[in-house]
Design an enzyme around this catalytic site. Structure first.
Site, PDB file in Angstrom:
ATOM      1  N   GLU A   1      29.601 -22.509  13.934  1.00  0.00           N
ATOM      2  CA  GLU A   1      30.345 -23.720  14.281  1.00  0.00           C
ATOM      3  C   GLU A   1      30.436 -23.779  15.880  1.00  0.00           C
ATOM      4  O   GLU A   1      30.461 -25.178  16.227  1.00  0.00           O
ATOM      5  CB  GLU A   1      31.615 -23.679  13.560  1.00  0.00           C
TER       6      GLU A   1
ATOM      7  N   ARG B   1       8.124   0.780  13.831  1.00  0.00           N
ATOM      8  CA  ARG B   1       7.158   0.705  14.903  1.00  0.00           C
ATOM      9  C   ARG B   1       6.120  -0.242  14.696  1.00  0.00           C
ATOM     10  O   ARG B   1       5.465  -0.611  15.806  1.00  0.00           O
ATOM     11  CB  ARG B   1       6.511   2.365  14.658  1.00  0.00           C
TER      12      ARG B   1
END
Length: 333
Positions: free
Chosen positions: A58, A222
């Site tokens: 918001e 990885r």
């Protein structure tokens, strides 16, 4: 569906679309999408939750409103995928900002289950004389923050059971003498990358001792970008040993593992195996999502059977990558 409902759903879908941008970095906060729409239907502001400790959706939406459009706020509607917060945390309450900005209408996707909110934000906004509509695309909004909502509703992490299996339903091979389990390469390079993406999106990952000793997995990201999940090992014998493997948290049972994750505010857990560990979670009905990858071109003569899909599971999606299918199941409501 009336015209206003149709309009509300249109902009709530946009909230969900942009909220997805914050999922990986907002954790442990929920990622909230916010869209500010002027009376003429123009979007004049958008935002989603920043990285943890930063501004909420918001706040970012209001900050994106151009100065020349500020005067439109008093006749505008702000759409938010989750109830605006009402408490002081890392940032001030979003409901106070909404009230101060003086919008005409607020549309919330769902109520925030967090104990310090739970309807209080909605109540304060209504008490300020602002119209509030709740429950637009509620199911989709809950799903967008399923980890946060499960953690706060059930006091445990969101649990994803995951395995890869052959066409004939095995997750591992057994040697011809039936004495030793062998690891089995089922995934393709691309679907393996998707697994690393999944790990980056979740807080912790758990395996049993058999998988640890047979596969010696790294369980990291990885092949993707992100933070490695915390590695948990389920082993009653190793939990008692002083020489526990470095970089692993070892637990004697599921209850202790989940208690640790809740205490550490870890909102999600992937269970990657092996078969007996997965079956334990299913038997205890401790799961929220199941992800099964199947290689249709691979069979084994004898192996470790994959777990059976529980009867309270519903198939929600199925996709094919490099010939392998990935099915996602959710708990039946």
């Amino acid at each position: 569906m009336n015209k206003q409902q149709d309009i509300d759903e249109k902009y709530m879908r946009r909230c969900l679309q942009i909220a997805a941008n914050g999922l990986q970095n907002a954790n442990p906060n929920p990622s909230v999408g916010a869209v500010i729409v002027a009376a003429d239907g123009r979007i004049i502001g958008e935002g989603y939750t920043s990285a943890y400790g930063g501004a909420h959706g918001e706040v970012n939406a209001f900050a994106s409103v151009k100065p020349e459009n500020e005067h439109l706020l008093k006749e505008s509607t702000i759409y938010v995928s989750l109830e605006p917060c009402s408490h002081h945390g890392k940032t001030p309450p979003c409901c106070d900002l909404i009230i101060r900005k003086g919008v005409k209408r607020v549309v919330c996707g769902c109520v925030d289950p967090f104990s310090q909110v739970q309807g209080r934000g909605i109540k304060r906004i209504r008490e300020a004389g602002i119209e509030v509509v709740v429950g637009v695309l509620e199911k989709e909004c809950i799903a967008s923050n399923k980890r946060f909502i499960t953690f706060n509703t059930h006091q445990r992490p969101y649990i994803i059971l995951k395995w890869a299996q052959t066409a004939d339903g095995f997750i591992g091979r057994i040697t011809s003498d039936r004495k030793q389990k062998e690891s089995l390469a089922i995934s393709t390079p691309f679907t393996k990358m998707l697994v690393h993406k999944l790990r980056a999106e979740n807080d912790a990952i758990l395996i049993g001792r058999g998988t640890f000793e047979t596969d010696k997995p790294q369980l990291n990201v990885r092949e993707w970008t992100g933070t490695n999940p915390e590695r948990l090992l389920l082993s009653s014998s190793m939990a008692k040993e002083s020489n526990q493997p470095e970089g692993w948290k070892v637990f004697a049972n599921i209850h202790d593992a989940l208690a640790h994750l809740y205490k550490e505010k870890k909102q999600s857990l992937i269970v990657e195996g092996g078969a007996e560990t997965l079956k334990q979670f299913i038997a205890k009905d401790l799961w929220d999502e199941i992800r099964v990858e199947t290689n249709p071109n691979l069979t084994v003569e004898q192996g470790v059977a994959a777990p059976e899909i529980p009867i309270n599971a519903v198939l929600t999606s199925e996709e094919t990558f490099d010939g392998n299918s990935i099915k996602l199941y959710q708990r039946k409501e």
